[in-house]
Design a protein around this motif. Structure first.
Motif, PDB file in Angstrom:
ATOM      1  N   GLU A  30       3.539 -16.413   1.778  1.00  0.00           N
ATOM      2  CA  GLU A  30       2.340 -16.495   0.929  1.00  0.00           C
ATOM      3  C   GLU A  30       1.068 -16.508   1.777  1.00  0.00           C
ATOM      4  O   GLU A  30       0.067 -15.891   1.423  1.00  0.00           O
ATOM      5  N   ARG A  34      -1.833 -13.657   1.741  1.00  0.00           N
ATOM      6  CA  ARG A  34      -3.253 -13.961   1.559  1.00  0.00           C
ATOM      7  C   ARG A  34      -4.085 -13.483   2.745  1.00  0.00           C
ATOM      8  O   ARG A  34      -5.246 -13.108   2.575  1.00  0.00           O
ATOM      9  N   ASN A  88     -11.792 -13.541  -4.966  1.00  0.00           N
ATOM     10  CA  ASN A  88     -11.168 -13.857  -6.246  1.00  0.00           C
ATOM     11  C   ASN A  88     -10.784 -12.600  -7.019  1.00  0.00           C
ATOM     12  O   ASN A  88      -9.730 -12.551  -7.658  1.00  0.00           O
ATOM     13  N   LEU A  91      -7.645 -11.317  -5.345  1.00  0.00           N
ATOM     14  CA  LEU A  91      -6.510 -12.180  -5.696  1.00  0.00           C
ATOM     15  C   LEU A  91      -6.084 -11.958  -7.143  1.00  0.00           C
ATOM     16  O   LEU A  91      -4.885 -11.939  -7.448  1.00  0.00           O
ATOM     17  N   ASP A  92      -7.041 -11.769  -8.056  1.00  0.00           N
ATOM     18  CA  ASP A  92      -6.713 -11.480  -9.454  1.00  0.00           C
ATOM     19  C   ASP A  92      -5.954 -10.165  -9.576  1.00  0.00           C
ATOM     20  O   ASP A  92      -5.018 -10.049 -10.380  1.00  0.00           O
ATOM     21  N   SER A  95      -2.474 -10.849  -8.580  1.00  0.00           N
ATOM     22  CA  SER A  95      -1.808 -11.677  -9.591  1.00  0.00           C
ATOM     23  C   SER A  95      -1.382 -10.836 -10.792  1.00  0.00           C
ATOM     24  O   SER A  95      -0.335 -11.069 -11.385  1.00  0.00           O
ATOM     25  N   SER A  96      -2.191  -9.850 -11.148  1.00  0.00           N
ATOM     26  CA  SER A  96      -1.876  -9.010 -12.304  1.00  0.00           C
ATOM     27  C   SER A  96      -0.665  -8.122 -12.040  1.00  0.00           C
ATOM     28  O   SER A  96      -0.026  -7.654 -12.982  1.00  0.00           O
ATOM     29  N   GLY A  99       3.645  -9.871  -8.489  1.00  0.00           N
ATOM     30  CA  GLY A  99       4.139 -10.369  -7.214  1.00  0.00           C
ATOM     31  C   GLY A  99       5.565  -9.990  -6.883  1.00  0.00           C
ATOM     32  O   GLY A  99       6.092 -10.389  -5.857  1.00  0.00           O
ATOM     33  N   ASP A 105       2.960  -4.280  -3.315  1.00  0.00           N
ATOM     34  CA  ASP A 105       1.818  -4.598  -4.187  1.00  0.00           C
ATOM     35  C   ASP A 105       0.529  -4.677  -3.386  1.00  0.00           C
ATOM     36  O   ASP A 105      -0.518  -4.203  -3.828  1.00  0.00           O
TER      37      ASP A 105
END
Length: 135
Positions: A30, A34, A88, A91-92, A95-96, A99, A105
């Protein structure tokens, strides 16, 4: 750049320990994910010609680290807000995707950001071309 990421990640509760066999990668998936997102977010919004090589970025980071020892860095509130907003958004986007694809991805989002950047870079050139053509 990595020091800034690690400071942010630690505040966010992520483990920033690196792998012994591959020091460029983080031990926890993770955190590594990131880190790649962080790099993509920082690259997003820069003109293609304005991007620096990894060696240039590293040299600049070392120079900034030396200066930071001399004085505390002051980050403008607007710069921090923009950086957080871009991070953000990226990251969104990840997330969509759900994962399930892991690094695939990440590559999809990075490619999408690159395509958007190229489109933005082409628009001013086309506008200038039309203005020049009409004159």
């Amino acid at each position: 750049m990595r020091a800034a990421f690690e400071a942010w990640a630690q505040k966010d509760g992520h483990i920033v320990r690196r792998r012994e066999d591959k020091p460029d990668e983080y031990l926890v998936f993770e955190t590594q994910r990131r880190w790649v997102i962080w790099q993509a977010a920082l690259a997003h919004g820069k003109a293609p010609g304005g991007r620096k090589t990894a060696a240039q970025k590293e040299a600049e980071a070392q120079e900034k680290a030396k200066q930071a020892v001399q004085r505390a860095p002051a980050i403008a509130q607007n710069d921090a807000a923009v950086r957080n907003q871009v991070l953000n958004e990226v990251l969104d986007a990840f997330s969509s995707l759900g994962g399930a694809g892991g690094l695939d991805d990440i590559l999809k989002v990075v490619q999408s950001l690159k395509q958007k950047q190229e489109t933005v870079a082409e628009q001013p050139a086309k506008t200038a071309e039309r203005v020049h053509h009409n004159a």
